[in-house]
Scaffold this active site. Structure first.
Site, PDB file in Angstrom:
ATOM      1  N   GLU A 164      11.586  -1.871  12.247  1.00 39.09           N
ATOM      2  CA  GLU A 164      11.327  -0.801  11.279  1.00 39.09           C
ATOM      3  C   GLU A 164      10.095  -0.033  11.781  1.00 39.09           C
ATOM      4  O   GLU A 164       9.009  -0.611  11.892  1.00 39.09           O
ATOM      5  CB  GLU A 164      11.045  -1.484   9.943  1.00 39.09           C
ATOM      6  CG  GLU A 164      11.080  -0.619   8.745  1.00 39.09           C
ATOM      7  CD  GLU A 164      10.775  -1.416   7.470  1.00 39.09           C
ATOM      8  OE1 GLU A 164      10.208  -2.523   7.545  1.00 39.09           O
ATOM      9  OE2 GLU A 164      11.093  -0.906   6.389  1.00 39.09           O
ATOM     10  N   GLU A 168      11.162  -8.093  -2.225  1.00 37.60           N
ATOM     11  CA  GLU A 168      11.651  -6.788  -1.758  1.00 37.60           C
ATOM     12  C   GLU A 168      10.993  -6.581  -0.399  1.00 37.60           C
ATOM     13  O   GLU A 168       9.805  -6.282  -0.318  1.00 37.60           O
ATOM     14  CB  GLU A 168      11.274  -5.713  -2.786  1.00 37.60           C
ATOM     15  CG  GLU A 168      12.124  -4.484  -2.682  1.00 37.60           C
ATOM     16  CD  GLU A 168      11.447  -3.395  -1.882  1.00 37.60           C
ATOM     17  OE1 GLU A 168      11.661  -3.379  -0.639  1.00 37.60           O
ATOM     18  OE2 GLU A 168      10.718  -2.596  -2.479  1.00 37.60           O
ATOM     19  N   LEU A 169      11.773  -6.800   0.657  1.00 41.43           N
ATOM     20  CA  LEU A 169      11.193  -6.885   2.002  1.00 41.43           C
ATOM     21  C   LEU A 169      11.612  -5.691   2.868  1.00 41.43           C
ATOM     22  O   LEU A 169      12.139  -4.707   2.360  1.00 41.43           O
ATOM     23  CB  LEU A 169      11.597  -8.222   2.634  1.00 41.43           C
ATOM     24  CG  LEU A 169      11.271  -9.449   1.761  1.00 41.43           C
ATOM     25  CD1 LEU A 169      11.746 -10.733   2.420  1.00 41.43           C
ATOM     26  CD2 LEU A 169       9.779  -9.524   1.452  1.00 41.43           C
ATOM     27  N   TRP A 189       0.805  -1.210   0.000  1.00 40.89           N
ATOM     28  CA  TRP A 189       0.000   0.000   0.000  1.00 40.89           C
ATOM     29  C   TRP A 189       0.851   1.280   0.000  1.00 40.89           C
ATOM     30  O   TRP A 189       0.329   2.359  -0.258  1.00 40.89           O
ATOM     31  CB  TRP A 189      -0.918   0.026   1.234  1.00 40.89           C
ATOM     32  CG  TRP A 189      -0.172  -0.227   2.515  1.00 40.89           C
ATOM     33  CD1 TRP A 189      -0.038  -1.426   3.151  1.00 40.89           C
ATOM     34  CD2 TRP A 189       0.586   0.719   3.286  1.00 40.89           C
ATOM     35  NE1 TRP A 189       0.761  -1.287   4.264  1.00 40.89           N
ATOM     36  CE2 TRP A 189       1.146   0.024   4.368  1.00 40.89           C
ATOM     37  CE3 TRP A 189       0.843   2.091   3.170  1.00 40.89           C
ATOM     38  CZ2 TRP A 189       1.956   0.644   5.330  1.00 40.89           C
ATOM     39  CZ3 TRP A 189       1.648   2.711   4.122  1.00 40.89           C
ATOM     40  CH2 TRP A 189       2.193   1.987   5.187  1.00 40.89           C
ATOM     41  N   CYS A 202      10.257   1.403   2.598  1.00 39.62           N
ATOM     42  CA  CYS A 202      11.204   0.376   3.072  1.00 39.62           C
ATOM     43  C   CYS A 202      12.616   0.930   3.133  1.00 39.62           C
ATOM     44  O   CYS A 202      13.473   0.344   3.792  1.00 39.62           O
ATOM     45  CB  CYS A 202      11.196  -0.819   2.121  1.00 39.62           C
ATOM     46  SG  CYS A 202       9.600  -1.597   2.019  1.00 39.62           S
ATOM     47  N   SER A 222       6.377  -7.038   3.928  1.00 43.85           N
ATOM     48  CA  SER A 222       7.156  -7.274   5.157  1.00 43.85           C
ATOM     49  C   SER A 222       7.998  -8.546   5.047  1.00 43.85           C
ATOM     50  O   SER A 222       7.665  -9.473   4.290  1.00 43.85           O
ATOM     51  CB  SER A 222       6.212  -7.384   6.349  1.00 43.85           C
ATOM     52  OG  SER A 222       5.559  -8.634   6.317  1.00 43.85           O
ATOM     53  N   GLU A 242      14.877  -4.760  -8.724  1.00 47.10           N
ATOM     54  CA  GLU A 242      13.846  -4.114  -9.545  1.00 47.10           C
ATOM     55  C   GLU A 242      14.446  -2.844 -10.123  1.00 47.10           C
ATOM     56  O   GLU A 242      15.252  -2.178  -9.468  1.00 47.10           O
ATOM     57  CB  GLU A 242      12.616  -3.813  -8.691  1.00 47.10           C
ATOM     58  CG  GLU A 242      11.976  -5.104  -8.180  1.00 47.10           C
ATOM     59  CD  GLU A 242      10.618  -4.904  -7.536  1.00 47.10           C
ATOM     60  OE1 GLU A 242      10.425  -3.888  -6.847  1.00 47.10           O
ATOM     61  OE2 GLU A 242       9.753  -5.766  -7.733  1.00 47.10           O
ATOM     62  N   LYS A 249      -2.143  -9.061  -7.265  1.00 47.83           N
ATOM     63  CA  LYS A 249      -3.012  -8.748  -6.119  1.00 47.83           C
ATOM     64  C   LYS A 249      -2.449  -7.497  -5.459  1.00 47.83           C
ATOM     65  O   LYS A 249      -1.414  -7.533  -4.794  1.00 47.83           O
ATOM     66  CB  LYS A 249      -3.041  -9.885  -5.087  1.00 47.83           C
ATOM     67  CG  LYS A 249      -4.211  -9.700  -4.120  1.00 47.83           C
ATOM     68  CD  LYS A 249      -3.967 -10.208  -2.720  1.00 47.83           C
ATOM     69  CE  LYS A 249      -3.399  -9.199  -1.793  1.00 47.83           C
ATOM     70  NZ  LYS A 249      -4.226  -8.022  -1.473  1.00 47.83           N
ATOM     71  N   PRO A 250      -3.128  -6.351  -5.659  1.00 45.89           N
ATOM     72  CA  PRO A 250      -2.659  -5.132  -4.997  1.00 45.89           C
ATOM     73  C   PRO A 250      -3.103  -5.141  -3.538  1.00 45.89           C
ATOM     74  O   PRO A 250      -3.982  -5.917  -3.159  1.00 45.89           O
ATOM     75  CB  PRO A 250      -3.385  -4.025  -5.765  1.00 45.89           C
ATOM     76  CG  PRO A 250      -4.648  -4.666  -6.249  1.00 45.89           C
ATOM     77  CD  PRO A 250      -4.350  -6.139  -6.449  1.00 45.89           C
TER      78      PRO A 250
HETATM   79  C1  SIN Z   1       9.542   0.770  -0.957  1.00 50.06           C
HETATM   80  O1  SIN Z   1       9.283   1.373   0.047  1.00 50.06           O
HETATM   81  O2  SIN Z   1       9.446  -0.465  -0.992  1.00 50.06           O
HETATM   82  C2  SIN Z   1       9.991   1.426  -2.221  1.00 50.06           C
HETATM   83  C3  SIN Z   1      10.494   2.773  -2.071  1.00 50.06           C
HETATM   84  C4  SIN Z   1      11.068   3.336  -3.334  1.00 50.06           C
HETATM   85  O3  SIN Z   1      10.890   2.821  -4.434  1.00 50.06           O
HETATM   86  O4  SIN Z   1      11.734   4.342  -3.204  1.00 50.06           O
END
Ligand code: SIN
Length: 495
Positions: free
Chosen positions: A397, A265-266, A166, A299, A244, A474, A190-191
């Site tokens: 976090e 990507e966690l 989100w 993240c 997460s 990515e 699935k968003p």
């Molecule tokens: C993320 O929070 O997973 C991505 C942040 C970003 O692309 O800068």
């Protein structure tokens, strides 16, 4: 909440294209309803914005079948044709940036300027990968015997299952779907159930850009039943997840039943190191971007501030002054610098981290209080001094607008604290010493290092982590690789 209230909340969007707001899933090129729905709230007001179908395993299965059926024709197209569609999709996103941003602010809460920035960032992945798909080069290896010809092909992996979060309701989708489609894969997405409208608006524009039915499917609903199909169905060749660490571990384990390609990507726990030779203006600016972007909900947000003793007090004072000046509010009602947190649980986590640090002697320089009324989830941008490395906010976090400052003396001490975590996504350091720049950048156990920079994200560079922050990349050429398989054609020739 009455339909009248929902209409009132929705009318604040003032969309130029009201049809971008869809309350239906998107499967095989058709808009799909469900027996039940999930309400989508605006976190700035606590009011309902609308609802999407609460679909489950049966619809995920149908979407997977559609994606599998669409795969042969899509991967048979030239990369140039696929790239032209992605380019049109990107252009349409930019043409409708205002509407997409307003939808995003309403369902996610980020300030409107940041939402517009995210739409541009999201569109850039379609544009960039539309081009990069043309460079899915294989190779020719000189034969190991005179009669042998060895050719390495790069081919689309197949059907991709994707689950996105989100916090970046558009960009985390396009960063996966762009390279997947460019490579010739098809997708079942699935968003997040908290922010599905941005995803569904993308599908509207994708259709207009010429994405064929079945190539891009969206199944809305609760995570578990849909996730079970995306991680367990043998027709899905690749699974990609942003979210997460705890959930990522479970999903990755489920994928091993059918030995899928996986990228994750966690979570992160980013250290932000300020050395006493740093340009403090740049360090404070970098800290503001890194910490308070998306109200601390990325993240890659700085989560642990390590500041060398000689500049500690000045950095603390300047950061606190800037944080205090941030305007907190509803992005649809005027320019803001900080939006609400995504939900009440996020506010509770902030409060818990602040209380824990204060109990251990931390001093509040600014913030440390929830703001807003009933159902609202605002929290004042907070800076704490005198925080220990053991504080909860440094071990977990926070995912909120909280900067807790740790004082350090030596470079070795700072690097040791920075690396003392199972996370390894992003790290930041500010210094003007060239040797230290290299030493520390190389010594930090992270997938990305911001050197005198508080922002590491761009479509042209590889984004991703090490350790329990995941694997796979990515963006950039590496991002395309995630959707390509390597095939060797080993030919024996006669004569
Ligand atoms: C993320 O929070 O997973 C991505 C942040 C970003 O692309 O800068």
């Amino acid at each position: 909440m009455s339909q009248h209230d929902v209409e009132a909340e929705r009318s604040r969007l003032a969309l130029q294209r009201p049809d971008l707001l869809r309350e239906a899933a998107y499967v095989d090129g058709a808009w799909v309803q469900g027996a039940t729905t999930i309400a989508v709230l605006n976190p700035a007001t606590g009011r309902t914005l609308g609802a999407v179908p609460n679909l489950g395993g049966a619809e995920a299965d149908r979407a997977t079948a559609a994606a599998a059926a669409a795969l042969p024709a899509w991967r048979a197209r030239s990369a140039k044709e696929r790239g032209a569609i992605l380019r049109r999709w990107s252009d349409l996103m930019l043409a409708h940036k205002r509407d997409l941003a307003r939808l995003m602010t309403a369902e996610q809460g980020k300030p409107l300027a940041e939402a517009e920035g995210e739409v541009a960032y999201a569109a850039s992945f379609f544009e960039w990968f539309g081009e990069e798909g043309k460079r899915a080069y294989g190779s020719v290896i000189p034969g190991h015997q005179a009669d042998k010809r060895l050719v390495v092909l790069r081919q689309a992996v197949g059907v991709v299952g994707a689950i996105t979060p989100w916090n970046f309701p558009s960009a985390m989708i396009t960063r996966k779907v762009g390279p997947a489609l460019a490579a010739g894969c098809t997708v079942v997405l699935k968003p997040s159930e908290l922010t599905p409208f941005s995803a569904l608006a993308l599908a509207v524009l994708g259709e207009e850009a010429g994405v064929p039915a079945g190539v891009f499917n969206i199944v809305t609903g609760a995570p578990a039943p849909i996730g079970e199909v995306l991680t367990g169905d043998p027709r899905i060749a690749k699974f990609t997840f942003t979210g997460s660490t705890a959930v990522g571990k479970r999903l990755a384990a489920a994928c091993m039943g059918t030995v899928k390609r996986v990228s994750l990507e966690l979570g992160g726990n980013a250290p932000f190191l300020v050395f006493d030779d740093a340009d403090l203006d740049a360090a404070v600016e970098g800290a503001m971007v890194s910490k308070f972007r998306n109200t601390g909900q990325t993240c890659v947000c700085a989560n642990r501030f390590l500041v060398q003793a000689r500049v500690y007090d000045e950095f603390a004072e300047r950061l606190a002054a800037k944080a205090k000046a941030l305007v907190v509010g509803d992005g649809l009602e005027g320019p803001t610098g900080q939006g609400p947190l995504i939900n009440a649980a996020a506010v509770e986590k902030m409060a818990r981290h602040v209380a824990d640090a204060r109990a251990a002697g931390a001093k509040v320089l600014t913030g440390a209080e929830a703001l807003g009324g009933q159902g609202q989830t605002f929290y004042a941008p907070t800076v704490l001094a005198g925080v220990t490395a053991e504080a909860l906010l440094n071990r977990e976090e926070t995912f909120g607008p909280l900067a807790g400052l740790i004082r350090f003396e030596t470079e070795a001490e700072a690097v040791a604290i920075a690396n003392d975590t199972r996370a390894g996504l992003a790290a930041y350091l500010f210094t003007r010493d060239l040797d230290r720049s290299w030493r520390v950048s190389e010594g930090l156990e992270y997938g990305m290092v911001g050197l005198n920079s508080g922002l590491v994200s761009t479509e042209v560079a590889p984004f991703g982590g090490v350790k329990e922050s995941g694997f796979g990349r990515e963006g950039a050429a590496e991002g395309l690789d995630e959707y390509l398989s390597t095939k060797l054609v080993h030919a024996a020739i006669r004569g």
